[in-house]
Structure formats: structure tokens, C-alpha cells
Design a protein around this motif. Structure first.
Motif, PDB file in Angstrom:
ATOM      1  N   ASN A  87       0.823  -1.217   0.000  1.00 52.32           N
ATOM      2  CA  ASN A  87       0.000   0.000   0.000  1.00 52.32           C
ATOM      3  C   ASN A  87       0.854   1.262   0.000  1.00 52.32           C
ATOM      4  O   ASN A  87       0.504   2.255  -0.650  1.00 52.32           O
ATOM      5  N   HIS A  88       1.975   1.236   0.725  1.00 52.98           N
ATOM      6  CA  HIS A  88       2.809   2.435   0.776  1.00 52.98           C
ATOM      7  C   HIS A  88       3.454   2.714  -0.585  1.00 52.98           C
ATOM      8  O   HIS A  88       3.445   3.857  -1.069  1.00 52.98           O
ATOM      9  N   SER A  89       3.989   1.681  -1.217  1.00 54.56           N
ATOM     10  CA  SER A  89       4.585   1.896  -2.542  1.00 54.56           C
ATOM     11  C   SER A  89       3.537   2.352  -3.543  1.00 54.56           C
ATOM     12  O   SER A  89       3.819   3.167  -4.429  1.00 54.56           O
ATOM     13  N   ALA A  90       2.298   1.851  -3.386  1.00 52.99           N
ATOM     14  CA  ALA A  90       1.222   2.274  -4.281  1.00 52.99           C
ATOM     15  C   ALA A  90       0.906   3.759  -4.124  1.00 52.99           C
ATOM     16  O   ALA A  90       0.531   4.424  -5.101  1.00 52.99           O
ATOM     17  N   THR A  91       1.073   4.314  -2.910  1.00 55.73           N
ATOM     18  CA  THR A  91       0.817   5.751  -2.749  1.00 55.73           C
ATOM     19  C   THR A  91       1.818   6.580  -3.556  1.00 55.73           C
ATOM     20  O   THR A  91       1.466   7.634  -4.084  1.00 55.73           O
ATOM     21  N   HIS A  92       3.059   6.101  -3.651  1.00 54.70           N
ATOM     22  CA  HIS A  92       4.049   6.820  -4.459  1.00 54.70           C
ATOM     23  C   HIS A  92       3.657   6.803  -5.935  1.00 54.70           C
ATOM     24  O   HIS A  92       3.745   7.828  -6.624  1.00 54.70           O
ATOM     25  N   LEU A  93       3.224   5.643  -6.411  1.00 51.21           N
ATOM     26  CA  LEU A  93       2.791   5.557  -7.809  1.00 51.21           C
ATOM     27  C   LEU A  93       1.537   6.392  -8.041  1.00 51.21           C
ATOM     28  O   LEU A  93       1.391   7.035  -9.089  1.00 51.21           O
ATOM     29  N   LEU A  94       0.629   6.397  -7.052  1.00 49.95           N
ATOM     30  CA  LEU A  94      -0.590   7.205  -7.158  1.00 49.95           C
ATOM     31  C   LEU A  94      -0.256   8.688  -7.213  1.00 49.95           C
ATOM     32  O   LEU A  94      -0.825   9.434  -8.026  1.00 49.95           O
ATOM     33  N   HIS A  95       0.657   9.127  -6.352  1.00 45.90           N
ATOM     34  CA  HIS A  95       1.053  10.540  -6.332  1.00 45.90           C
ATOM     35  C   HIS A  95       1.570  10.967  -7.711  1.00 45.90           C
ATOM     36  O   HIS A  95       1.177  12.008  -8.251  1.00 45.90           O
ATOM     37  N   ALA A  96       2.443  10.141  -8.284  1.00 44.32           N
ATOM     38  CA  ALA A  96       3.004  10.462  -9.601  1.00 44.32           C
ATOM     39  C   ALA A  96       1.916  10.484 -10.668  1.00 44.32           C
ATOM     40  O   ALA A  96       1.896  11.368 -11.542  1.00 44.32           O
ATOM     41  N   GLN A 113      -0.114  18.264  -4.632  1.00 43.39           N
ATOM     42  CA  GLN A 113       0.857  18.012  -3.561  1.00 43.39           C
ATOM     43  C   GLN A 113       0.191  17.140  -2.505  1.00 43.39           C
ATOM     44  O   GLN A 113      -0.989  17.304  -2.201  1.00 43.39           O
ATOM     45  N   GLN A 114       0.952  16.219  -1.945  1.00 46.35           N
ATOM     46  CA  GLN A 114       0.408  15.387  -0.875  1.00 46.35           C
ATOM     47  C   GLN A 114       0.067  16.253   0.334  1.00 46.35           C
ATOM     48  O   GLN A 114       0.853  17.087   0.755  1.00 46.35           O
ATOM     49  N   ARG A 115      -1.126  16.034   0.909  1.00 45.16           N
ATOM     50  CA  ARG A 115      -1.572  16.792   2.083  1.00 45.16           C
ATOM     51  C   ARG A 115      -1.863  15.881   3.268  1.00 45.16           C
ATOM     52  O   ARG A 115      -2.355  16.338   4.284  1.00 45.16           O
ATOM     53  N   GLY A 116      -1.554  14.637   3.121  1.00 45.21           N
ATOM     54  CA  GLY A 116      -1.773  13.701   4.218  1.00 45.21           C
ATOM     55  C   GLY A 116      -1.957  12.311   3.655  1.00 45.21           C
ATOM     56  O   GLY A 116      -2.282  12.141   2.473  1.00 45.21           O
ATOM     57  N   SER A 117      -1.732  11.303   4.477  1.00 47.79           N
ATOM     58  CA  SER A 117      -1.928   9.935   4.011  1.00 47.79           C
ATOM     59  C   SER A 117      -2.118   9.004   5.199  1.00 47.79           C
ATOM     60  O   SER A 117      -1.753   9.324   6.332  1.00 47.79           O
ATOM     61  N   LEU A 118      -2.713   7.874   4.910  1.00 43.28           N
ATOM     62  CA  LEU A 118      -2.810   6.773   5.869  1.00 43.28           C
ATOM     63  C   LEU A 118      -2.501   5.506   5.107  1.00 43.28           C
ATOM     64  O   LEU A 118      -3.126   5.222   4.069  1.00 43.28           O
ATOM     65  N   VAL A 119      -1.531   4.751   5.599  1.00 47.55           N
ATOM     66  CA  VAL A 119      -1.166   3.494   4.967  1.00 47.55           C
ATOM     67  C   VAL A 119      -1.189   2.413   6.039  1.00 47.55           C
ATOM     68  O   VAL A 119      -0.391   2.447   6.975  1.00 47.55           O
ATOM     69  N   ASN A 120      -2.120   1.471   5.916  1.00 48.63           N
ATOM     70  CA  ASN A 120      -2.112   0.318   6.815  1.00 48.63           C
ATOM     71  C   ASN A 120      -2.227  -0.951   5.998  1.00 48.63           C
ATOM     72  O   ASN A 120      -2.092  -0.925   4.770  1.00 48.63           O
TER      73      ASN A 120
END
Length: 878
Positions: A561-570, A581-588
Motif C-alpha cells: 500500500n505504501h509503494s502504491a501511494t508513491h505511484l498514485l502521487h506520480a 501536492q500530498q496533504r496527508g496519508s494513511l497506509v495500513n
């Protein structure tokens, strides 16, 4: 000397004394549970003082953004009324981490003030600690002896523990301090009263400008003091007060640190600053508060209804209220003021200028929301005005507190509006309600925290979780923490694979296993630079050797899930634009949540494209390129995305999945190649706040499960509709059929309503020249009850109508009066319906000619007609 020159001379002076110039930490604190905001320059250096982490340099200097509106240091209610308290302020500071001590600190302070800034020596006073018997602390003779080589002894004052022993909170680093004060009064006033008699007596022109703290102790939870591992210097000089002193002003607000803001507010309000105390206070409040609001948002804290977000919302609403009440700003204005601030601070805190459009959008939306709330509060007061006039013309304390708590009306605003209406406010009752709320909050948040039990000193935790899931570990310290509902232990290890919650990624779970027992780790958190392993119980043998073992399966899902947030951001930046710009996140282990700056709903087609790009990167199986200990400037030169509001050290970790795709500064855990993510599926897209959107998504087996669930629901719909193809067409036909049936039903109900109207009109009872109708009726909605009342008003002259009905299982009453009845017969529908509402255990109100009520007791509907007849006859004197 302007404010920019004053700030730069401070930094240059200490740089010449071999101090490292360091950037300000964000104003929002993320890794210290004892603080919501940075409230002193020393916060970011706390671990160096405690010996939890070695300092990378022996000397430092900075200007730190600070906010004091909560906890021990709370100046909010004084801001705007005096000349020297602020919410957000700059703290100029120089630091020694186990290097120089009192002599150098005091001599350099004197040199800077009198030789560089050329402040007159005959206006300066200094204070030193007089000692304290309770803490067994002796008088600071060393500081006194140093000072008397530079200033006459009659200007050296001994101060109590309150004034000359600095503590950041109930626990933590502390020590005696030596303050420097300046007397800015005119000569004729100085001749009448000696300045030393006004030091620390809240005189607006005799103020402290610099505090030199000698960090020697740590205050423990039991109140005792222990010596720190080394002696440190922590100084803090209020930048705004320093500007006042150097520029020869009588107020911080008269300096060029505030005047651009003040003049802009005054010009837009059409007033002149200095002409009226009430408008001056409002202008100062707005000019001060915009600094706290804008910088907090730029550092990542959005206004909200809890914790730090609530503090920012409260500051913003206080500013809006003063503008609304005293400057006639009925439309959003603060967001425009933020641009003046951004331009003013661009050379020292560029993060605000870089995010100006986002910050403005958030502030404007918050202003709009609160102005609507103010309007609703005013309507609430208007609706209750008759009730208050019946109650000795007094707004009761409970209502005044409701206006404060729900609508943001402080007591003074309610009192102001009350006076305009000829009312008073039960202020004592308000105070009782306020105290009850404070007690509830205190009881809910009470925490007892024991002091650390230190088993191994001078040991810092080595985190090996990027490479290992297990390690051999020893406990180096622990403490117990009790709240109202539970007790837990915080355990610090010498070596750990457990990732502490940070950067949106949740903390690891797992076990500490020794030869004799197994202790479950429920969570892992970070406190400054300590990694805390949270357990429900303490190991029986704290000195044993343990195998630290994370829940590897859970960590593996978190990685995906964390690596997916990087791909999602891009992907978001590629599809929506570089403003994202990222303004917050939750990764569990279950879901990833990503908040980002964007000013419109993300359309379905855009979401599909974003999802497609992410899955394409997954299928490419791009290998992880992880670089550790990269100089921060070099990392940013590589194009690495840095998050606003994060505090980065000199060296950072860079996570890259294809240099052309995703390069970010990140401390979290990641897959070794994108193929391990498996599959990515967006679950929802929504709004979080003005200018902030949120995407929730799932990966791997959770994504497969989500898709399968959607297919199962689709198949169930197919079965219900008895079709395999053109499901949307079948649903559309179903909707059209439903609309047609609804229209037929509506026509039938209207026909029934017309018949009911005729029947009721014929039942009108004559009370002299009044036509009285009171009946229990059957209607399907409140709208139909209202329509029936208005139709009867058109059909029957001199009408007094009372209708009672059970609608959706709840009792409702409607009262309708002809205009002639209201004007000639002294009847009021609103007053009448309130009396009738007692029969159904409810309440209501409305206009003099039409009012409604709802209640809880449907059985009471049977007695409404008889009660109405009794009340009307009484009013008509029959």
C-alpha cells in the motif's frame, strides 16, 4: 534598521561565532505527543538536550516559527488587546549542545544588543535566578558575577522560579535562566518611576526581549529534578519585540513586521488605525491571527474539529468574528490578507508563497463556512427572542454556551447582540456550562505517565527494519502510561526491526520473545527520536535478551500500500497537473488513503486514467531504487518530492520507482519491485477540505476482493432484473416506471387533500365572528399538512385552524390563522403551537400567522383539538 535586516544580523552574528545556521522546524509538531505546535525554539533540539540523540553540531542558530495558543503557554485571549503578545511569532535563538555555557552566552548577548544593534545600555536590565528551596536550587551566583562585569549591579535583578527558571512543560529539559529586559518609556516617565520596579510586571513598554536558559536539569513526572548528561545553552529572543526596541516603537504592531498587514486591513475596512480602540483591536487581531493561520496550513495543518485542527479553526474564527463585528467585513477577507503576508515573508519562509493559492482557498472556504454559522446563530437568537423576553429579558447560560459551542459566538459577542435587543446574558450560568465542559475534557484526556526507568544510558535505538524482520534486542528504558480506560507500557530497545508510525504509515505489530515469555507489541510509535514499542504488559525480566519479531505478513501488505501511494502521487500529477501536492496519508494493511491539493472533483474518466497508469507501473515490475543518507540538497536536486510541513535532516532517504516516474523523500517501508503490489483499485474519491481531495484505494488481494464483491453485487442485480445484458437500460426503465407511479400517487393524494379540505371547511365552528377548525387528519408528509393549512386559509375567512397528524410515526401540529385574526384578535400562531406542543411532549414555533411543532408522544394527538378549543376560547374571552 528594518525587520529583515534585524533578523539577518542576528543570524550573521552567531554564524561568525561558529554556529550552524539551521532552518525553522515546521510550526506543526508530528512526533512529540506532548505538543501540538512548536511553542519554543528549543523544541526541535529536545532530544539533544535529553541525550537521546547526539547533536550533529555543537552550536546552532535559527529563527523559529512558534505558536502559543494551547497548553501551558496560551496567550490567545490577550492577543490584540496588548502590544506584545502574539499567536504566531518568531523566536530568534542560539544554542550550545554541551559546548559553551553561561559566560559566552551572556557576553555574546550583551555584545549583540549593545554593539551590533546599539541599544542604549541605560535602558537595559537583566535578571538572574534567586534560587528555590523546594527544588533545592541555589542562587545563580555565576550569572550574577558574569553580568556585573558588563552592567552596573543595580540593574541586575534576582528573580523567582516563576520568572527565572524556564521549563517547557510539566516534564522535560529545564534550567535557570537570565532574562534581558528593556525600558522603552519616554524620558519623563522614566524619571518618575525606576524601570527596575516595572520589570516582569506586565508593563507594555518595559518588556523582556531575550531569555538565556541554562539547560542543566530534566523535570521528571514525579516533580523531581535530575541533572542532564551535559550542560546546554538555549536562548530565545522574541523577534517582534526586538524590532519594537530597535525601531523605537511603543508597540510590536507599530513595527514593519506588522504594519503592511495592519495598513491593508485598515484600508479595506475604510478606517484609520489609531483612531478608535475597538477597531484597532480588531485590526491587530486580524493582522496577528493571519500569521498563525496561514503558516499552520502551509505546514500541513488544516482547520478541523479536533486537536490541532480545532486550534487553527478557533484562531481563524476569532479573526473573522472581530472583522465581522467591528470592521463590517461581512464577506471573506482573511484569505486576501494572506497574500500580503506571503510577499512579506517570502525571503525567510518561502513555503507560504509557494503554496499561496492553496492556503487562500482553504482560508476562504473556512471564512464562508463560519460566516454562514454566524448568520445561523443570529437567526437562532432571533427565533428565541420572544422566549427570552418572557424570561426577565435574559438569555440563559445554557443557550449562551450553545451559541458559543455550536455557532462560535463568544460571550462578548452574545452580550453585544443582546444589548441591541434590550436583553441581558446570564454570564454566571455561561461560566458554569464552560467549566462543566472543561471538566469533561480533562476527565476524558487525563494521562498518568511514569518517569523512564533507564536500564542502559547513552544508548540510542538502531532501526534495522528496512533490511530485517527480526533482531536480537535488549530493553534500554521503559515507562508506564495510564489513561482512564487502559494501561500500557512504552519500551525502548537498543535494536529494532519495528517501524514506528510516521509519514502516514502505521506502526508495526509483533512480539518480543525471550526464553521464558512472549510479549505482544500492539503498536510502534515515535516520540521525537525515540522508538516506542507499545505493550499491554511489561516483560517479567526486563534485562533478558529478546528476539524482536514483527508481524511480517501484515508488514508485507503495508509495503504494498505504501509503494502504491508513491505511484498514485506520480499518476495524479501526470493526469491533474503539477499543482498536486500530498496533504496527508494513511497506509495500513487494509487500505491506503491519500489526501492531495486539487480544487475540483476528480472526474470518473480521470480516475480511470490514474488507475490505469498505476497498474501499468505495477505490471512493469519497476525495481526499487533506495538511497540512504543522501544530502538533502542533493536529493532535491535529483527531483525528489519533499512534503511541505515535514522536517528533513541534513541527510535523507530517497525512494525511486523509475526516475521518470516517482522520486520521493520517504522514511517508510516499500516493496522491492512494483510487481509485488499485484493490483491497484480506487475505492472512492471525495472532498476533505477546501482545496483538498481524498482517494482511498486497495491493493493486492484486497483489490481482488473488492472487484469480486462488486461483480457479486452486479450479478445479484442481473438476477433481480432477469437480464444479462443492458443492465443500465433495465435500471433506467425501472426508474421511469417509478416516476410514473409516483406521479399517479401524487395526483391521487392531491385529490384526497382537496376532498379533505372541503370536509374540514364544512366543520368550521363559529366562535362569534371566528371560524374555528381543529381536527386530527391523515396526510403522508409535512408538505401536504402545510398545503392543507394554506388551502383552508384561502377557503375560509377569519380562520383559526389547528391540524394534528401522525407522519412517519411522529406527531406533528400545524396552526394557521387568517391575517385578520392576528391583527384584531390578539392571537399568535407561534405562541399557540408552543402550548399545544406540550400535549405531544415537543416544541415548535414559527410566524404569527403560521407555526408548526413536533414531538415524541403520538398518543397526545388525541387531546390537541380539545386543548386548542380551550386556549382559543380563553384568548377570545368566551
Amino acid at each position: 534598521m528594518n525587520s529583515a535586516e534585524i533578523r539577518q544580523k542576528f543570524l550573521d552574528f552567531f554564524a561568525s561565532k561558529q554556529h550552524q545556521v539551521v532552518p525553522s522546524a515546521p510550526i506543526v509538531v508530528k512526533d512529540d505527543p506532548t505538543l501540538m505546535f512548536t511553542n519554543a525554539g528549543m523544541n526541535q533540539f529536545k532530544d539533544y538536550f535529553l541525550g537521546n540523540k547526539p547533536a550533529p553540531y555543537k552550536r546552532a542558530v535559527d529563527t523559529q516559527k512558534c505558536l502559543r495558543v494551547s497548553g501551558k503557554h496560551n496567550d490567545l485571549e490577550e492577543v490584540g488587546y496588548d502590544t506584545y503578545h502574539h499567536t504566531m511569532f518568531e523566536m530568534l535563538g542560539n544554542w550550545s549542545f554541551g559546548d559553551y555555557f553561561k559566560k559566552e552566552a551572556l557576553e555574546w548577548a550583551w555584545e549583540l544588543l549593545t554593539e551590533v544593534y546599539q541599544l542604549p545600555k541605560d535602558r537595559l536590565y537583566v535578571s538572574v535566578f534567586e534560587g528555590d528551596e523546594k527544588d533545592n536550587l541555589v542562587k545563580d551566583q555565576d550569572a550574577f558575577d558574569i553580568w556585573k562585569t558588563m552592567i552596573s549591579e543595580e540593574r541586575i535583578l534576582f528573580g523567582s522560579k516563576k520568572d527565572n527558571f524556564w521549563e517547557m512543560g510539566d516534564t522535560g529539559p529545564c534550567g535557570p535562566c537570565s532574562e534581558i529586559h528593556i525600558d522603552l518609556r519616554p524620558e519623563e516617565e522614566r524619571a518618575k518611576v525606576d524601570g527596575k520596579d516595572l520589570v516582569n510586571n506586565d508593563h507594555p513598554q518595559v518588556v523582556e526581549i531575550w531569555n538565556n536558559v541554562f539547560m542543566e536539569f530534566n523535570r521528571l513526572a514525579d516533580g523531581s529534578l535530575v541533572k542532564l548528561p551535559a550542560q546546554h545553552v538555549d536562548t530565545g529572543m522574541g523577534f517582534e519585540r526586538l524590532c519594537m526596541a530597535i525601531q523605537g516603537k511603543q508597540s510590536n504592531y507599530d513595527t514593519d513586521a506588522f504594519q503592511p498587514l495592519i495598513q491593508f486591513v485598515a484600508q479595506e475596512a475604510g478606517v484609520k488605525y489609531g483612531d478608535d480602540e475597538k477597531t484597532d483591536i480588531a485590526i491587530r487581531v486580524m493582522s496577528d491571527h493571519i500569521r498563525a493561520i496561514a503558516f499552520a496550513i502551509a505546514d500541513g495543518q488544516l482547520p478541523s474539529n479536533n486537536k490541532a485542527g480545532y486550534v487553527i479553526r478557533r484562531i481563524l474564527r476569532r479573526a473573522v468574528r472581530y472583522g465581522f463585528t467591528f470592521l463590517n467585513f461581512k464577506k471573506p477577507f482573511l484569505y486576501r490578507l494572506s497574500e500580503v503576508l506571503a510577499n512579506q515573508m517570502a525571503h525567510v519562509f518561502p513555503e507560504l508563497k509557494q503554496q499561496l493559492s492553496f492556503v487562500q482557498r482553504v482560508i476562504e472556504e473556512e471564512e464562508n463556512a463560519f460566516l454562514r454559522t454566524l448568520d445561523n446563530g443570529l437567526k437562532r437568537l432571533d427565533a428565541l427572542e420572544d422566549k427570552f423576553k418572557e424570561n426577565n429579558s435574559t438569555i440563559d447560560g445554557k443557550t449562551a454556551f450553545e451559541l458559543y459551542d455550536t455557532f462560535g459566538f463568544p460571550l462578548d459577542l452574545t452580550a453585544l447582540i443582546a444589548r441591541e435587543k434590550g436583553l441581558t446574558v446570564d454570564e454566571a450560568g455561561f461560566d458554569v456550562e464552560m467549566e462543566q465542559q472543561k471538566n469533561r475534557s480533562r476527565n476524558a484526556s487525563t494521562t498518568e505517565q511514569s518517569d523512564w526507568v533507564v536500564l542502559q544510558s547513552d544508548v540510542t535505538t538502531e532501526f534495522i527494519g528496512y533490511d530485517c524482520d527480526t533482531s536480537d534486542s535488549h530493553i534500554v528504558r521503559y515507562r508506564q502510561v495510564k489513561t482512564k480506560n487502559k494501561s500500557e507500557y512504552h519500551i525502548v530497545l537498543d535494536k529494532t526491526p519495528f517501524y514506528a508510525e510516521s509519514g502516514g504509515q502505521v506502526g508495526d505489530q509483533g512480539y518480543l520473545i525471550s526464553d521464558s515469555e512472549q510479549v505482544e507489541v500492539l503498536d510502534t510509535r515515535k516520540e521525537n527520536d525515540l522508538i516506542l514499542h507499545i505493550t499491554a504488559k511489561l516483560p517479567q525480566n526486563t534485562e533478558a535478551s529478546f528476539r524482536s519479531e514483527i508481524d511480517a505478513a501484515r508488514r508485507n501488505l503495508i509495503r504494498k500500500n505504501h509503494s502504491a501511494t508513491h505511484l498514485l502521487h506520480a499518476a495524479l500529477r501526470k493526469v491533474l497537473g503539477d499543482h498536486v501536492q500530498q496533504r496527508g496519508s494513511l497506509v495500513n494493511e487494509r487500505v491506503l488513503r491519500f489526501d492531495f491539493s486539487h480544487f475540483a472533483k476528480v472526474e470518473d474518466a480521470q480516475l480511470r486514467e490514474i488507475e490505469r497508469i498505476v497498474n501499468e507501473r505495477i505490471r512493469e515490475s519497476i525495481p526499487l531504487d533506495e538511497q540512504r543518507n543522501v544530502p538533502v540538497d542533493e536529493a532535491k536536486g535529483m527531483g525528489a518530492m519533499a512534503l511541505f510541513g515535514e522536517k528533513y535532516g541534513e541527510f535523507v532517504r530517497v525512494i525511486t520507482f523509475g526516475r521518470e516516474h516517482s522520486v520521493e523523500l520517504c522514511g517508510g517501508t516499500h516493496v522491492y519491485n512494483t510487481g509485488q503490489i499485484g493490483y491497484f483499485k480506487i475505492v472512492s474519491e471525495s472532498s476533505v477540505a477546501a482545496g483538498v481531495r481524498r482517494i482511498e484505494a486497495v491493493t493486492a488481494t484486497a483489490a481482488e476482493d473488492f472487484v469480486q464483491q462488486q461483480l457479486n453485487e452486479l450479478n445479484a442485480v442481473r438476477e433481480i432484473l432477469a437480464t444479462q445484458n443492458n443492465i443500465s437500460g433495465a435500471v433506467h426503465k425501472l426508474q421511469e416506471d417509478n416516476k410514473a407511479l409516483q406521479k399517479q400517487l401524487e395526483q391521487f393524494e392531491l385529490k384526497q387533500l382537496s376532498s379533505l379540505k372541503e370536509s374540514l371547511a364544512q366543520k368550521a365552528q363559529s366562535l362569534n365572528d371566528v371560524n374555528f377548525v381543529a381536527e386530527k387528519v391523515e396526510v403522508s408528509s409535512s408538505d401536504y399538512l402545510k398545503k392543507l393549512a394554506f388551502d383552508l386559509r384561502q377557503a375560509v375567512d377569519n380562520l383559526v385552524l389547528v391540524l394534528a397528524s401522525e407522519i412517519d410515526g411522529k406527531p406533528q401540529i400545524a396552526v394557521m390563522l387568517s391575517d385578520s385574526i392576528v391583527s384584531d384578535k390578539n392571537l399568535n400562531a407561534s405562541q399557540l403551537v408552543r402550548e399545544l406542543a406540550k400535549e405531544i411532549k415537543g416544541g415548535g414555533g414559527g410566524q404569527p400567522f403560521y407555526a408548526t411543532a413536533g414531538g415524541k408522544d403520538t398518543a397526545g394527538l388525541a387531546s390537541v383539538s380539545a386543548k386548542a378549543l380551550e386556549l382559543v376560547k380563553k384568548s377570545l374571552n368566551q
